[in-house]
Write an enzyme that holds these catalytic residues in place. Sequence first.
Site, PDB file in Angstrom:
ATOM      1  N   LEU A 150       5.148  -8.069   2.598  1.00  0.00           N
ATOM      2  CA  LEU A 150       4.962  -6.840   1.824  1.00  0.00           C
ATOM      3  C   LEU A 150       5.302  -5.588   2.622  1.00  0.00           C
ATOM      4  CD1 LEU A 150       1.633  -7.689  -0.036  1.00  0.00           C
ATOM      5  CD2 LEU A 150       3.929  -7.618  -1.006  1.00  0.00           C
ATOM      6  N   GLY A 151       5.492  -5.713   3.925  1.00  0.00           N
ATOM      7  CA  GLY A 151       5.910  -4.578   4.737  1.00  0.00           C
ATOM      8  C   GLY A 151       4.923  -3.430   4.698  1.00  0.00           C
ATOM      9  N   CYS A 152       5.472  -2.212   4.634  1.00  0.00           N
ATOM     10  CA  CYS A 152       4.641  -1.012   4.736  1.00  0.00           C
ATOM     11  C   CYS A 152       3.640  -0.872   3.591  1.00  0.00           C
ATOM     12  CB  CYS A 152       5.533   0.235   4.773  1.00  0.00           C
ATOM     13  SG  CYS A 152       6.488   0.406   6.298  1.00  0.00           S
ATOM     14  N   VAL A 153       3.927  -1.464   2.450  1.00  0.00           N
ATOM     15  CA  VAL A 153       3.019  -1.320   1.305  1.00  0.00           C
ATOM     16  C   VAL A 153       1.798  -2.219   1.418  1.00  0.00           C
ATOM     17  CG1 VAL A 153       3.899  -3.117  -0.263  1.00  0.00           C
ATOM     18  CG2 VAL A 153       3.145  -0.922  -1.209  1.00  0.00           C
ATOM     19  N   ALA A 154       1.789  -3.126   2.405  1.00  0.00           N
ATOM     20  CA  ALA A 154       0.781  -4.177   2.422  1.00  0.00           C
ATOM     21  C   ALA A 154      -0.631  -3.677   2.689  1.00  0.00           C
ATOM     22  CB  ALA A 154       1.153  -5.243   3.450  1.00  0.00           C
TER      23      ALA A 154
END
Length: 368
Positions: A150-154
Amino acid sequence: MTDIAFSRSMNSLEDPHRGDPRIAGTAVAFTPYRYDQDEVAGALTDFAEPGFARFAQTSGVEYRNLALPVDRYPKMSGFTEANEAYLEVAVELGEQAVRRALDAAHVRADEVDAIITVSSTGVAVPTIDARIASKLGLRADVKRIPLFGLGCVAGAAGMARVHDYLRGFPDHVAVLLSVELCSLTLQRDDTSIPALIGVCLFGDGAAAVVAAGAHRAPAGLPLHPGPRIMATRSTLLPDTVDVMGWNVSSSGFQLVMSREVPRMADDYLGAEVDRFLADHGLTTADIGTWVCHPGGPKVLDSITRAVDLPADALRHSWESMRDNGNISSASVLDVLDRTIATPPAEGSLGVMLAMGPGFSFELLLLSW
């Protein structure tokens, strides 16, 4: 690209039995390897373009903690060594962050019913939560929910999943752990613009949040706990998978970061925030606190424009980026930690938001 987004909003604020979970404790953890931007840039001048140092000075980042001493990175042999370092450091920082968050919440490790772990900067099987469970003293029947990719949104997405879990199990305690070691994804032979942007912006660290369901007995919780999580919204924009993420190869993770990222906020975020709040009879005028992921100067400027925020609304986000860089999913939790340390007025509302690969938005409505 179409202008249709797949999204879902949860929970009517008019529901008298809503049972909102409440944040009980937060914490962050960093390695001792802390450097200013000049030190990081200087260590990379042997394989970075001449304009790199000038770009580094405009990134909004002044300091960062790295997973390893800065002089070790040029000597890294490849993905295998980097991932071995990820496992070692992620376990250490993850344990530290969860312990501190539990202490802040006055919750024992054996009272935790579920742990959600988010990370996108290394590969671990068994996952980080499994590796720290016995060290922390988590119960053998703790529910483990690791999320990758999910990268930065996680950070925000993980908080939303904590909300969902505690709505279903309102007498439980859940922990969210984010561990991101962005520096370990650096590839020596990658001098692309996205790679250099990543070197200038990204830092390393861990963050943890302890949350309690609405029916959880208040004994042991702090006198002034954090906000309630009242509602969530997830949005995935169609045909945007190439905007941000990783190209994964035998050499490791290569950063994909399109110039379109700030435009995603300019074009879509304002309307998405308006729809989310309107679903609950609110507007941005009702929101006094903004807990936003500090994706970079251009991204923060785009959020400010898109949502029409006052100049100082993202103060904690700018400060987090200045002090620690963009720690991917952990950054928005660092901003949350800073916000709780100087809490808004009782009864005020807040919004947590982040953007990430997909391309996606996560929004949460908070109440103090």
